[in-house]
Design a protein around this motif. Structure first.
Motif, short mmCIF file in Angstrom:
data_model
loop_
_atom_site.label_atom_id
_atom_site.label_comp_id
_atom_site.label_asym_id
_atom_site.label_seq_id
_atom_site.Cartn_x
_atom_site.Cartn_y
_atom_site.Cartn_z
N GLY A 169 0.88 -1.26 0.07
CA GLY A 169 -0.10 -0.01 -0.06
C GLY A 169 0.99 1.44 -0.10
O GLY A 169 2.13 1.18 0.28
N ILE A 170 0.27 2.10 -0.28
CA ILE A 170 0.98 3.76 -0.43
C ILE A 170 0.08 4.80 0.30
O ILE A 170 -1.23 4.58 0.26
CB ILE A 170 1.18 4.14 -1.65
N ALA A 171 0.72 5.52 1.17
CA ALA A 171 0.07 6.66 1.86
C ALA A 171 0.46 7.81 1.35
O ALA A 171 1.82 8.04 0.91
CB ALA A 171 0.47 6.49 3.55
N LEU A 172 -0.56 8.88 1.60
CA LEU A 172 -0.13 10.08 1.25
C LEU A 172 -0.65 11.28 2.01
O LEU A 172 -2.04 10.98 2.55
CB LEU A 172 -0.72 10.62 -0.10
N LEU A 173 0.02 12.24 2.82
CA LEU A 173 -0.38 13.04 3.92
C LEU A 173 0.04 14.65 3.18
O LEU A 173 1.16 14.55 2.73
CB LEU A 173 0.65 13.33 5.15
N HIS A 174 -0.97 15.48 3.42
CA HIS A 174 -1.02 16.59 2.66
C HIS A 174 -1.17 17.62 3.62
O HIS A 174 -2.22 17.68 4.37
CB HIS A 174 -2.14 16.82 1.51
N SER A 175 -0.37 18.58 4.15
CA SER A 175 -0.61 19.39 5.05
C SER A 175 0.15 20.71 5.14
O SER A 175 1.24 20.78 4.47
CB SER A 175 -0.17 18.73 6.54
N ILE A 176 -0.26 21.87 5.60
CA ILE A 176 0.41 22.77 5.76
C ILE A 176 1.63 22.49 6.85
O ILE A 176 1.61 22.03 7.47
CB ILE A 176 -0.71 24.04 6.42
N GLY A 177 2.56 23.38 6.51
CA GLY A 177 3.96 23.09 7.16
C GLY A 177 4.75 24.32 7.35
O GLY A 177 4.30 25.73 7.08
N ARG A 178 6.08 24.07 7.92
CA ARG A 178 6.84 25.20 8.35
C ARG A 178 8.37 24.75 7.73
O ARG A 178 8.63 23.47 7.61
CB ARG A 178 7.10 25.47 9.85
N ASN A 179 9.33 25.80 7.59
CA ASN A 179 10.44 25.42 7.26
C ASN A 179 11.30 25.12 8.57
O ASN A 179 12.32 24.55 8.58
CB ASN A 179 11.26 26.72 6.63
N ARG A 180 10.84 25.46 9.74
CA ARG A 180 11.40 24.96 10.77
C ARG A 180 10.51 25.06 11.89
O ARG A 180 9.32 25.69 11.96
CB ARG A 180 12.49 26.10 11.44
N PRO A 181 10.49 24.50 13.12
CA PRO A 181 9.56 24.36 13.99
C PRO A 181 9.14 25.67 14.59
O PRO A 181 9.86 26.49 14.81
CB PRO A 181 10.20 23.31 15.04
N MET A 182 7.95 25.81 14.65
CA MET A 182 7.45 27.18 15.19
C MET A 182 5.78 27.14 15.63
O MET A 182 5.09 26.39 14.78
CB MET A 182 7.33 28.09 14.09
N LEU A 183 5.42 27.55 16.56
CA LEU A 183 4.08 27.65 17.24
C LEU A 183 3.24 28.42 16.17
O LEU A 183 3.58 29.38 15.48
CB LEU A 183 4.00 28.25 18.64
N MET A 184 2.09 27.84 16.16
CA MET A 184 0.97 28.63 15.44
C MET A 184 0.73 30.09 15.98
O MET A 184 0.89 30.36 17.29
CB MET A 184 -0.39 27.93 15.49
N ASN A 185 0.37 31.01 15.15
CA ASN A 185 0.20 32.24 15.63
C ASN A 185 -0.89 32.39 16.58
O ASN A 185 -2.13 31.61 16.32
CB ASN A 185 -0.13 33.29 14.18
N ALA A 186 -1.00 33.05 17.73
CA ALA A 186 -1.86 32.81 18.72
C ALA A 186 -3.32 33.53 18.34
O ALA A 186 -4.11 32.70 18.76
CB ALA A 186 -1.43 33.74 20.11
N TRP A 187 -3.28 34.46 17.65
CA TRP A 187 -4.54 35.14 17.07
C TRP A 187 -5.46 34.16 16.33
O TRP A 187 -6.52 33.66 16.29
CB TRP A 187 -4.70 36.42 16.28
N ILE A 188 -4.76 33.39 15.23
CA ILE A 188 -5.27 32.46 14.60
C ILE A 188 -5.68 31.04 15.31
O ILE A 188 -6.88 30.52 15.24
CB ILE A 188 -4.07 31.85 13.40
N GLU A 189 -4.69 30.63 16.29
CA GLU A 189 -5.01 29.60 17.17
C GLU A 189 -6.36 29.81 17.85
O GLU A 189 -7.18 29.09 18.12
CB GLU A 189 -3.90 29.41 18.13
N LYS A 190 -6.40 30.89 18.60
CA LYS A 190 -7.77 31.36 19.06
C LYS A 190 -8.86 31.41 18.48
O LYS A 190 -10.05 31.05 18.80
CB LYS A 190 -7.22 32.65 20.19
N ARG A 191 -8.92 32.47 17.38
CA ARG A 191 -9.95 32.78 16.79
C ARG A 191 -10.35 31.89 15.72
O ARG A 191 -11.64 31.90 15.33
CB ARG A 191 -9.78 34.04 16.09
N ILE A 192 -9.54 31.25 14.90
CA ILE A 192 -9.83 30.50 13.51
C ILE A 192 -9.73 28.90 13.81
O ILE A 192 -10.40 28.19 13.62
CB ILE A 192 -8.92 31.00 12.58
N PHE A 193 -8.20 28.65 14.09
CA PHE A 193 -8.04 27.21 14.23
C PHE A 193 -7.52 26.77 15.57
O PHE A 193 -6.22 26.51 15.63
CB PHE A 193 -6.60 26.89 13.21
#
Length: 303
Positions: A169-193
């Motif tokens: 079998g074959i798996a595919l994962l499609h995701s938003i990502g970063r070039n280096r580890p970083m937390l989500m913007n706090a406003w986006i995390e609170k209000r949207i995602f």
């Protein structure tokens, strides 16, 4: 402004997080997503002048080609949105699909549309968390859900994919990502995602390394997402009065800011969009080249 304590993504919290964003109402998303299959993930612009509808269908085709789907195969999908990928796979590739989702609003739409297209015998939508996936399949696919998993849950996700994927079998994962580890913007995390965390590619690879998966393909569609968001923003702007009537002016301003900020984030490279294809480490029935992905246009009938 970074949030030091993003929300958890445990079973109970995940449902609350998803409800916060995806159960706002199908009528809201219909205003500004594509009219073809209601895709709320990065499209694939094979040509810069493609419409949003063309590019979203091309994305679905691109994913199917990467999974090397053939008639009669079985596919499991973790997080199905409004069911567009499942319907595309069933309709165009003759596969059977089991799709897991915990958004009631999305599933109601997906089931109704699947009935309308006469695909009930090929698709089963299951209102349950991806962690409860059962069975073995020819393909495992997840488009736009990994952002909600939380990196603490990557080993468990890896174990799930390992037991869900047949030997070849074959798996595919499609995701938003970063070039280096970083937390989500706090406003986006609170209000949207709430609970969202886009991984760096190294963090992404932890899923593969945990169970000795072989990575077959990594593609970054960052600029495609900037163009997708631009199309969404155009649609949203045309319907701002309707959105405000449905919710309020504060809601409209927040979503306008979210879409505009996301366009800027992808254009400047602070956000990436990764598609990663992998399989069991001892699977020798893997594609030798990528040539078959590009033999014909992804959506010739819509170009």
């Amino acid at each position: 402004w970074k949030n030091p304590n993003p929300r958890a993504s445990g079973l109970s919290q995940a449902k609350e997080n998803i409800h916060h964003h995806y159960d706002l109402g199908n009528d809201f998303y219909k205003l500004w997503l594509d009219k073809a299959e209601m895709q709320y993930t990065c499209a694939y612009y094979e040509h810069p002048n493609n419409t949003l509808e063309q590019a979203q269908l091309a994305k679905l085709e691109h994913v199917c080609r990467k999974l090397r789907l053939k008639p009669g195969m079985t596919v499991v999908e973790a997080g199905c949105g409004w069911g567009g990928l499942a319907r595309y796979m069933a309709r165009n590739y003759g596969v059977t699909v089991r799709s897991y989702n915990i958004s009631r609003e999305q599933l109601d739409y997906a089931k109704a549309e699947t009935r309308r297209q006469g695909l009930d015998d090929q698709i089963q939508y299951i209102e349950d968390d991806y962690r409860n996936i059962q069975g073995e399949y020819d393909a495992f696919v997840s488009v736009g859900m990994l952002e909600h998993v939380g990196k603490d849950n990557y080993p468990a996700l890896s174990d799930l994919i390992k037991r869900s994927l047949k030997p070849n079998g074959i798996a595919l994962l499609h995701s938003i990502g970063r070039n280096r580890p970083m937390l989500m913007n706090a406003w986006i995390e609170k209000r949207i995602f709430p609970g969202a965390y886009p991984p760096s590619i190294a963090e992404f690879m932890q899923i593969c390394e945990h169970n000795d998966f072989s990575v077959l393909d990594v593609e970054n569609l960052r600029l495609h997402y900037a163009q997708t968001l631009s199309h969404w923003m155009e649609n949203f702007t045309r319907h701002e009065d309707t959105v405000t009537a449905m919710y309020d002016e504060s809601f409209t301003r927040a979503w306008r800011f979210y879409l505009a900020g996301s366009i800027a984030a992808f254009r400047t490279g602070s956000l990436q969009l990764f598609q990663v294809v992998f399989s069991h480490g001892d699977n020798n029935q893997v594609p030798r080249t990528r040539q078959d992905l590009y033999v014909t246009p992804t959506t010739p009938e819509h170009s």
